[in-house]
Design an enzyme around this catalytic site. Structure first.
Site, mmCIF file in Angstrom:
data_model
loop_
_atom_site.group_PDB
_atom_site.id
_atom_site.type_symbol
_atom_site.label_atom_id
_atom_site.label_comp_id
_atom_site.label_asym_id
_atom_site.label_seq_id
_atom_site.Cartn_x
_atom_site.Cartn_y
_atom_site.Cartn_z
ATOM 1 N N ARG A 105 22.693 4.058 100.398
ATOM 2 C CA ARG A 105 21.723 2.973 100.311
ATOM 3 C C ARG A 105 22.399 1.708 99.796
ATOM 4 N NH1 ARG A 105 17.718 5.280 96.171
ATOM 5 N NH2 ARG A 105 19.677 6.188 95.463
ATOM 6 N N PHE A 156 18.196 9.829 92.644
ATOM 7 C CA PHE A 156 17.790 10.573 91.455
ATOM 8 C C PHE A 156 17.916 12.083 91.661
ATOM 9 C CE2 PHE A 156 15.416 6.497 90.749
ATOM 10 C CZ PHE A 156 16.177 6.078 89.675
ATOM 11 N N TRP A 202 36.394 10.680 90.403
ATOM 12 C CA TRP A 202 36.312 9.396 89.693
ATOM 13 C C TRP A 202 37.700 8.920 89.291
ATOM 14 C CZ3 TRP A 202 37.446 7.554 84.756
ATOM 15 C CH2 TRP A 202 36.871 6.312 84.430
#
Length: 557
Positions: free
Chosen positions: A95, A302, A410
């Site tokens: 998104r 979420f 990460w």
């Protein structure tokens, strides 16, 4: 690692967007470039792909998060890079970030560390202008409503029952409830009004669910803005608004192509929130990616009780998509919070809290499996995590027949999610997915909400006052009973109480309001204290963002 996300993104060596397109067999002439690093994809080219076979669709979802998020987007990017790292042709679908969180509490949504999409500053701020187009189209309809009433109200719109609010892409609690058209007769008829955030707009949902320009205009015309004095619905097409709205959205409907730090393709398009909207990127982007790549990794906002449920029950149902596998992102810190530890203390080792919080993970695993989709847990590792805490997660997941894999994307990029990528390929190619939505279209709206609440949230039942129950009945009588439901509730709990962590059961889900999204083709069910216009925190991220002497943005994360 001391470098910030923005420092890492700025040090990247992006390929020209033409080359990213070539890697997906997208001809240069069908790309509309925005500078050197981003482009829109022509709709005629997308239509020409319809006869090509689809790749495998992988969903990335998560456990109930902390306020800072658990790295779902970061994991989506890391997994996409990892799939390419092991030799697969993969793309990711995300998104577009909203300015609300960017300047509010959570920060940007372009991934993090060495698992990012770039250009990070552009993506997190104005990008290709899609959100501005959506905001403009939404507010054009609002202006046309008030203008129609001002000039004689031929449609006999009941100004007291206009349900179409205005929107802006910013957190601003002061605009939740307002009175508009003050200042005398020249300014129209005063009435109660308000603002939602752009990502909660039905126009946003429509853009993300539309399959063509024709479908877009039809859906825009179907928007119900309120009722007339005979209490009959008034639609956007009655105001002759659909054509102009579609014109504003013509370019915004084209998916956006960018790249990861490792120069792999990323489609970033649309951005509804999952706690107040349906939480998925656009159908156009996902379907396009599936025609161009063998594996498509997408995220839904979420926790799985919100994003994954809406991805399965709304997006996949409407777009006839069938996911091959799902990744549930878990973090030690979120499991500690779900185990009763304060967010300020999650950096300290607490194996017992992790074990207790794994009840939350277990329910999310059970819930995703209930859709018939095979699952793997991806542990997004933080540098404060201990081996004992990670072992506790693996043991808990194994008790439910699911593997939990520690990922370091990460800090290490795609290589840090290599093991997860191999597992995802194995699940996707196993043919184990037996996907089916949770409920049937023929159930009543009340039963659809009750099914989600009891089967996914662990609730005993749902409750609503007489007025809300009457709305359920009215929507059924007006022919909208076949639509799916989009539940708006807190992202922090399976219940409607954000403080009720873990895996609560026996609670009641209180329904405060219903909103019919006739163009998007779902019914929004607002529960608890959730707001469709968020507010800024006491210390908003905006206070740390600025421009340095070299003209570069600082403080964006």
């Amino acid at each position: 690692m001391s470098n910030s996300d923005i420092d890492i993104a700025r040090a990247a060596k992006p390929l020209a967007i033409k080359k990213i397109g070539e890697n997906l067999d997208i001809p240069w002439e069908v790309l509309s470039p925005f500078g050197h690093s981003k482009a829109k994809i022509n709709l005629d080219f997308i239509n020409s792909l319809q006869d090509k076979p689809n790749g495998k669709l992988i969903l990335v979802t998560a456990i109930s998060p902390t306020p800072a998020g658990e790295g779902k987007t970061t994991t989506t990017v890391g997994l996409g890079d990892a799939l390419n790292y092991i030799g697969k042709k993969a793309a990711i679908c995300l998104r577009e970030p909203s300015l609300g969180p960017c300047f509010g509490m959570k920060g940007g949504a372009a991934g993090g560390g060495y698992a990012q999409v770039i250009p990070m500053e552009d993506i997190n701020l104005h990008f290709t202008g899609d959100f501005h187009a959506i905001t403009s189209a939404h507010n054009l309809l609002a202006a046309l409503i008030d203008n129609h009433i001002h000039w004689g109200n031929e449609l006999h719109i009941d100004a007291r029952r206009v349900t179409w609010k205005r929107v802006m892409d910013m957190n601003d609690r002061a605009l939740r409830n307002i009175v508009s058209s003050l200042g005398g007769a020249a300014n129209g008829y005063p009435r109660e009004d308000g603002f939602d955030i752009t990502v909660a707009s039905e126009v946003m949902a429509i853009l993300c669910l539309a399959t063509s320009l024709e479908d877009l205009r039809k859906r825009l015309g179907n928007i119900i803005i309120g009722v007339n004095r005979q209490k009959q619905p008034v639609r956007a097409r009655d105001l002759q608004a659909d054509g102009a709205m579609a014109a504003l959205l013509k370019d915004a409907l084209q998916p956006n192509l960018v790249q990861t730090l490792e120069n792999n393709p990323a489609f970033i398009h649309g951005g509804p929130f999952a706690n107040i909207a349906h939480g998925c990127n656009s159908v156009m982007a996902t379907k396009t990616a599936l025609k161009l790549a063998d594996y498509v990794v997408t995220e839904a906002g979420f926790g799985a009780d919100l994003g994954a449920e809406k991805f399965f029950d709304i997006k996949c149902r409407k777009a006839k998509l069938s996911p091959a596998a799902a990744v549930i992102v878990a973090t030690v810190r979120a499991l500690k919070m779900n185990g009763g530890i304060a967010f300020t203390e999650v950096g300290q080792e607490n194996v017992e809290a992790v074990k207790k919080g794994c009840a939350n993970l277990a329910r999310h695993i059970r819930n995703v499996k209930s859709f018939g989709v095979p699952v793997v847990v991806g542990i997004n590792r933080f540098n404060t995590d201990t081996d004992a805490e990670l072992a506790a997660i693996r043991e808990s997941a194994a008790a439910y027949g699911v593997e939990a894999i520690v990922c370091t994307h990460w800090s290490d990029g795609g290589k840090g999610a290599e093991q997860l990528a191999h597992k995802v390929v194995a699940l996707a190619e196993s043919g184990a997915s037996q996907f089916a939505p949770l409920y049937d279209d023929s159930l009543s709206l009340w039963q659809k909400v009750r099914t989600i609440a009891t089967q996914l949230y662990g609730a005993d039942d749902i409750i609503a006052d007489k007025k809300v129950r009457a709305e359920f009945a009215r929507f059924e009588e007006e022919g909208f009973g076949h639509l799916p439901v989009c539940i708006a509730k807190t992202q922090y709990s399976f219940s409607t109480d954000p403080q009720l962590r873990g895996a609560p059961s026996g609670h009641m889900v209180g329904i405060r309001e219903l909103r019919l999204a006739a163009g998007a083709e779902f019914v929004v069910v607002i529960c608890g204290d959730i707001m469709t216009m968020p507010g800024l925190p006491r210390l908003p991220a905006a206070n740390q963002i600025g421009i340095n002497a070299q003209g570069q943005i600082e403080g964006l994360f």
